[in-house]
Scaffold this motif. Structure first.
Motif, PDB file in Angstrom:
ATOM      1  N   CYS A   1     -56.254 -11.147   3.490  1.00 17.81           N
ATOM      2  CA  CYS A   1     -57.314 -11.453   4.458  1.00 17.81           C
ATOM      3  C   CYS A   1     -57.078 -10.757   5.801  1.00 17.81           C
ATOM      4  N   SER A   2     -56.684  -9.490   5.746  1.00 21.09           N
ATOM      5  CA  SER A   2     -56.549  -8.686   6.962  1.00 21.09           C
ATOM      6  C   SER A   2     -57.898  -8.050   7.306  1.00 21.09           C
ATOM      7  N   PHE A   3     -58.008  -7.558   8.534  1.00 24.52           N
ATOM      8  CA  PHE A   3     -59.279  -7.046   9.038  1.00 24.52           C
ATOM      9  C   PHE A   3     -59.128  -5.624   9.560  1.00 24.52           C
ATOM     10  N   ASP A   4     -59.845  -4.683   8.956  1.00 23.29           N
ATOM     11  CA  ASP A   4     -59.856  -3.322   9.488  1.00 23.29           C
ATOM     12  C   ASP A   4     -60.465  -3.331  10.890  1.00 23.29           C
ATOM     13  N   ASN A   5     -60.014  -2.401  11.728  1.00 18.49           N
ATOM     14  CA  ASN A   5     -60.432  -2.392  13.125  1.00 18.49           C
ATOM     15  C   ASN A   5     -61.783  -1.693  13.282  1.00 18.49           C
ATOM     16  N   LEU A   6     -62.845  -2.493  13.215  1.00 18.41           N
ATOM     17  CA  LEU A   6     -64.210  -1.940  13.278  1.00 18.41           C
ATOM     18  C   LEU A   6     -64.490  -1.250  14.602  1.00 18.41           C
ATOM     19  N   LEU A   7     -63.983  -1.813  15.691  1.00 16.64           N
ATOM     20  CA  LEU A   7     -64.282  -1.251  17.011  1.00 16.64           C
ATOM     21  C   LEU A   7     -63.633   0.115  17.208  1.00 16.64           C
ATOM     22  N   GLU A   8     -62.614   0.432  16.402  1.00 23.57           N
ATOM     23  CA  GLU A   8     -62.016   1.769  16.416  1.00 23.57           C
ATOM     24  C   GLU A   8     -62.648   2.676  15.367  1.00 23.57           C
ATOM     25  N   VAL A   9     -62.815   2.138  14.155  1.00 26.12           N
ATOM     26  CA  VAL A   9     -63.310   2.939  13.027  1.00 26.12           C
ATOM     27  C   VAL A   9     -64.788   3.290  13.195  1.00 26.12           C
ATOM     28  N   GLY A  10     -65.565   2.326  13.722  1.00 26.19           N
ATOM     29  CA  GLY A  10     -67.012   2.528  13.846  1.00 26.19           C
ATOM     30  C   GLY A  10     -67.410   3.755  14.645  1.00 26.19           C
ATOM     31  N   PRO A  11     -66.899   3.920  15.867  1.00 24.94           N
ATOM     32  CA  PRO A  11     -67.284   5.097  16.665  1.00 24.94           C
ATOM     33  C   PRO A  11     -66.919   6.420  15.998  1.00 24.94           C
ATOM     34  N   ILE A  12     -65.817   6.451  15.241  1.00 20.34           N
ATOM     35  CA  ILE A  12     -65.455   7.681  14.527  1.00 20.34           C
ATOM     36  C   ILE A  12     -66.521   8.020  13.494  1.00 20.34           C
ATOM     37  N   CYS A  13     -67.000   7.000  12.779  1.00 16.39           N
ATOM     38  CA  CYS A  13     -68.037   7.238  11.762  1.00 16.39           C
ATOM     39  C   CYS A  13     -69.331   7.742  12.396  1.00 16.39           C
ATOM     40  N   ILE A  14     -69.659   7.200  13.561  1.00 21.46           N
ATOM     41  CA  ILE A  14     -70.847   7.682  14.279  1.00 21.46           C
ATOM     42  C   ILE A  14     -70.656   9.142  14.676  1.00 21.46           C
ATOM     43  N   LYS A  15     -69.498   9.441  15.264  1.00 22.78           N
ATOM     44  CA  LYS A  15     -69.222  10.805  15.743  1.00 22.78           C
ATOM     45  C   LYS A  15     -69.223  11.817  14.600  1.00 22.78           C
ATOM     46  N   GLU A  16     -68.664  11.421  13.453  1.00 18.72           N
ATOM     47  CA  GLU A  16     -68.543  12.343  12.321  1.00 18.72           C
ATOM     48  C   GLU A  16     -69.773  12.323  11.406  1.00 18.72           C
ATOM     49  N   ASP A  17     -70.759  11.465  11.728  1.00 18.73           N
ATOM     50  CA  ASP A  17     -71.972  11.323  10.910  1.00 18.73           C
ATOM     51  C   ASP A  17     -71.612  10.933   9.472  1.00 18.73           C
ATOM     52  N   VAL A  18     -70.767   9.911   9.367  1.00 19.14           N
ATOM     53  CA  VAL A  18     -70.299   9.401   8.084  1.00 19.14           C
ATOM     54  C   VAL A  18     -70.835   7.977   7.905  1.00 19.14           C
ATOM     55  N   TRP A  19     -71.333   7.670   6.728  1.00 18.55           N
ATOM     56  CA  TRP A  19     -71.863   6.332   6.433  1.00 18.55           C
ATOM     57  C   TRP A  19     -70.720   5.326   6.496  1.00 18.55           C
ATOM     58  N   LEU A  20     -70.911   4.243   7.261  1.00 21.79           N
ATOM     59  CA  LEU A  20     -69.936   3.157   7.325  1.00 21.79           C
ATOM     60  C   LEU A  20     -70.490   1.927   6.608  1.00 21.79           C
ATOM     61  N   HIS A  21     -69.765   1.506   5.563  1.00 25.31           N
ATOM     62  CA  HIS A  21     -70.113   0.288   4.820  1.00 25.31           C
ATOM     63  C   HIS A  21     -69.045  -0.765   5.094  1.00 25.31           C
ATOM     64  N   ILE A  22     -69.464  -1.979   5.415  1.00 27.04           N
ATOM     65  CA  ILE A  22     -68.532  -3.078   5.667  1.00 27.04           C
ATOM     66  C   ILE A  22     -68.535  -4.030   4.480  1.00 27.04           C
ATOM     67  N   ASP A  23     -67.346  -4.242   3.914  1.00 31.13           N
ATOM     68  CA  ASP A  23     -67.163  -5.197   2.819  1.00 31.13           C
ATOM     69  C   ASP A  23     -66.457  -6.423   3.396  1.00 31.13           C
ATOM     70  N   ALA A  24     -67.220  -7.514   3.550  1.00 30.25           N
ATOM     71  CA  ALA A  24     -66.660  -8.770   4.062  1.00 30.25           C
ATOM     72  C   ALA A  24     -66.853  -9.860   3.014  1.00 30.25           C
ATOM     73  N   ALA A  25     -66.624  -9.514   1.754  1.00 32.88           N
ATOM     74  CA  ALA A  25     -66.987 -10.368   0.624  1.00 32.88           C
ATOM     75  C   ALA A  25     -66.605 -11.829   0.843  1.00 32.88           C
ATOM     76  N   TYR A  26     -65.339 -12.074   1.166  1.00 35.69           N
ATOM     77  CA  TYR A  26     -64.883 -13.452   1.391  1.00 35.69           C
ATOM     78  C   TYR A  26     -65.121 -13.898   2.826  1.00 35.69           C
ATOM     79  N   ALA A  27     -64.661 -13.113   3.788  1.00 32.10           N
ATOM     80  CA  ALA A  27     -64.613 -13.564   5.180  1.00 32.10           C
ATOM     81  C   ALA A  27     -65.985 -13.718   5.818  1.00 32.10           C
ATOM     82  N   GLY A  28     -66.984 -13.017   5.297  1.00 34.78           N
ATOM     83  CA  GLY A  28     -68.296 -12.992   5.943  1.00 34.78           C
ATOM     84  C   GLY A  28     -68.896 -14.357   6.209  1.00 34.78           C
TER      85      GLY A  28
END
Length: 480
Positions: free
Chosen positions: A249-276
């Motif tokens: 139940c660890s959490f990837d750092n969205l606030l760091e990863v997200g801007p990179i995906c925007i900058k690189e024009d890469v689709w970001l999908h969030i899987d929060a199956a349990y924690a959501g």
């Protein structure tokens, strides 16, 4: 069976289900059967003449129940929870009675429209950005998928189609095959195996990004992988960020990863199956900060939000990204309202054509529990997990292996992996509680997940005393 008998048998079945749920604590949580147990117990062919309902119900207890793992037992602490509530069961009965195959609005307007509204209700409960909601004229929206695995695959295929079309528009000579062999997707090394499976089915390379000391994907490791692959002539196109990994139940750092995906024009999908599910509680909503950078987001109400399986909630910012990838319109599926802009046909949002009236379960549960009731349920499970964490910390023979954020505690006996493996074997042989393990780096770890709707502090205390007792026996035997 006519309507009269159905009324009678239906009441009997409701009584049987209620008795099962009320008495589940008295049943052994994990069955005493070996593979192949069932086949010798039933005939080799279907009956020529009808059997009686009484015979069938008797066989349920005699043949089926001995082979059931009781996921809703308060002594089930394995995997993650699977949701169960009486309102959802009643809604499933109604779903079965209506029996529509809701692939389009015309196939059953209420089936489509209730799903759209329920996904907006749930999105608002999570405080999702407006872009993910359908509303009256939004570009985004939600859809119920069968599982998080399905949602990840759908997102990956949509991202693959989107990047392929973009590259071909810029360079018309590029073939799909040339693009495909260069596409790369990324996820944390802690991501669920279904992400890797999505890459296999989608025919693209998937690379695991090394996680940090808290088992989270961080910006530096992702950026390094992207730069290396771009330099090698590859095309990064898809990143999966996990909120609440299966192992710990660890959490990837969205606030760091997200801007990179925007900058690189890469689709970001969030899987929060349990924690959501926990994000409906204001105190846990910060765990979702950064969702605004995502193209798609998914979690499973059928895990922790009292909506029985299957109900996996997926949102996209631009629904045309999905429909553009999956839309096929044979004449026998067309209808006069499909281009009105007022409705959507969910067959274009998913892999199957047919779909059940699953939003009824959401409607019943949300109305009969209310947001406050659902929040209280989540908070109780989190409180119980911290109670178990505290018990483990009081025994110097054990150690906690990952931060306890929600309803999962990862722990082990100090010392070699063989000790914890031997402890798990004793736990599973006793069959009083049910746990499953995981690996965190080089450590073999036990996962204690708060699962059952009816679990109380007393069950957690009994489970811990049982584990402690088995550990004492094990350590004593090791010394002899």
């Amino acid at each position: 069976m006519d309507a009269s008998e159905f009324r009678r048998r239906g009441k009997e079945m409701v009584d049987y289900v209620a008795d099962y749920m009320e008495g589940i604590e008295g049943r052994q949580v994990y069955p005493d059967v070996e593979p192949g147990y069932l086949r010798p117990l039933i005939p080799t062919t279907a009956p020529q003449e009808p059997d009686t309902f009484e015979d069938i119900i008797n066989d349920v207890e005699k043949i089926i129940m001995p082979g059931v793992t009781h996921w809703h037992s308060p002594y089930f602490f394995a995997y993650f929870p699977t949701a169960s509530s009486y309102p959802a069961m009643l809604a499933d009965m109604l779903c079965g009675a209506i029996g529509c195959i809701g692939f389009s609005w015309a196939a059953s307007p209420a089936c489509t429209e209730l799903e759209t509204v329920m996904m907006d209700w749930l999105g608002k409960m999570l405080q999702l950005p407006e872009a993910f909601l359908a509303g009256n004229a939004g570009e985004g929206g939600g859809v119920i998928q069968g599982s998080a695995s399905e949602a990840t695959l759908v997102a990956l295929l949509a991202a693959r189609t989107k990047v392929t079309r973009r590259l071909q528009a810029a360079s018309p000579g590029l073939t799909q095959a040339t693009i495909m062999e260069k596409l790369v997707a990324y996820s944390s090394d802690q991501a669920h195996s279904s992400v890797e499976r999505a890459g296999l089915i989608g025919g693209v390379k998937l690379k695991a990004i090394p996680s940090d000391g808290k088992f989270a994907m961080r910006a530096s490791a992702l950026q390094e992988a992207l730069e290396r692959d771009k330099a090698a002539g590859l095309i990064p196109f898809f990143v999966v960020a996990t909120l609440g990994t299966t192992s710990c139940c660890s959490f990837d750092n969205l606030l760091e990863v997200g801007p990179i995906c925007i900058k690189e024009d890469v689709w970001l999908h969030i899987d929060a199956a349990y924690a959501g599910s926990a994000f409906i509680c204001p105190e846990f909503r910060p765990l979702l900060n950064g969702v605004e950078f995502a193209d798609s987001f998914n979690f499973n109400p059928h895990k922790w939000l009292l909506v029985n399986f299957d109900c996996s909630a997926m949102w996209v910012k631009k629904r045309t990204d999905l429909t553009g990838a999956f839309k096929l319109d044979p004449v026998y599926l067309k209808h006069s309202h499909q281009d009105s802009g007022l409705i959507t046909d969910y067959r274009h949002w998913q892999l199957p054509l047919g779909r059940r009236f699953r939003s009824l379960k959401m409607w019943f549960v949300f109305r009969m529990y209310g947001i406050k009731g659902l929040q209280a349920y989540i908070r109780k499970h989190v409180q119980l997990s911290h109670e178990f964490e505290s018990l483990v910390q009081q025994d110097p023979r054990f150690e906690i292996c990952a931060e306890v954020t929600l309803g999962l505690v990862c722990f082990r006996l100090k010392g070699s992996n063989k000790l914890t493996e031997a402890l798990l074997e004793r736990i599973n042989n006793a069959k009083k509680i049910h746990l499953v393990p995981c690996h965190l780096r080089d450590k073999f770890v036990l996962r204690f997940a708060i699962c059952s709707r009816t679990v109380e502090s007393a069950h957690v205390q009994l489970a811990w005393e049982h584990i402690r007792g088995l550990a004492t026996e094990l350590l004593k035997a090791e010394k002899e």
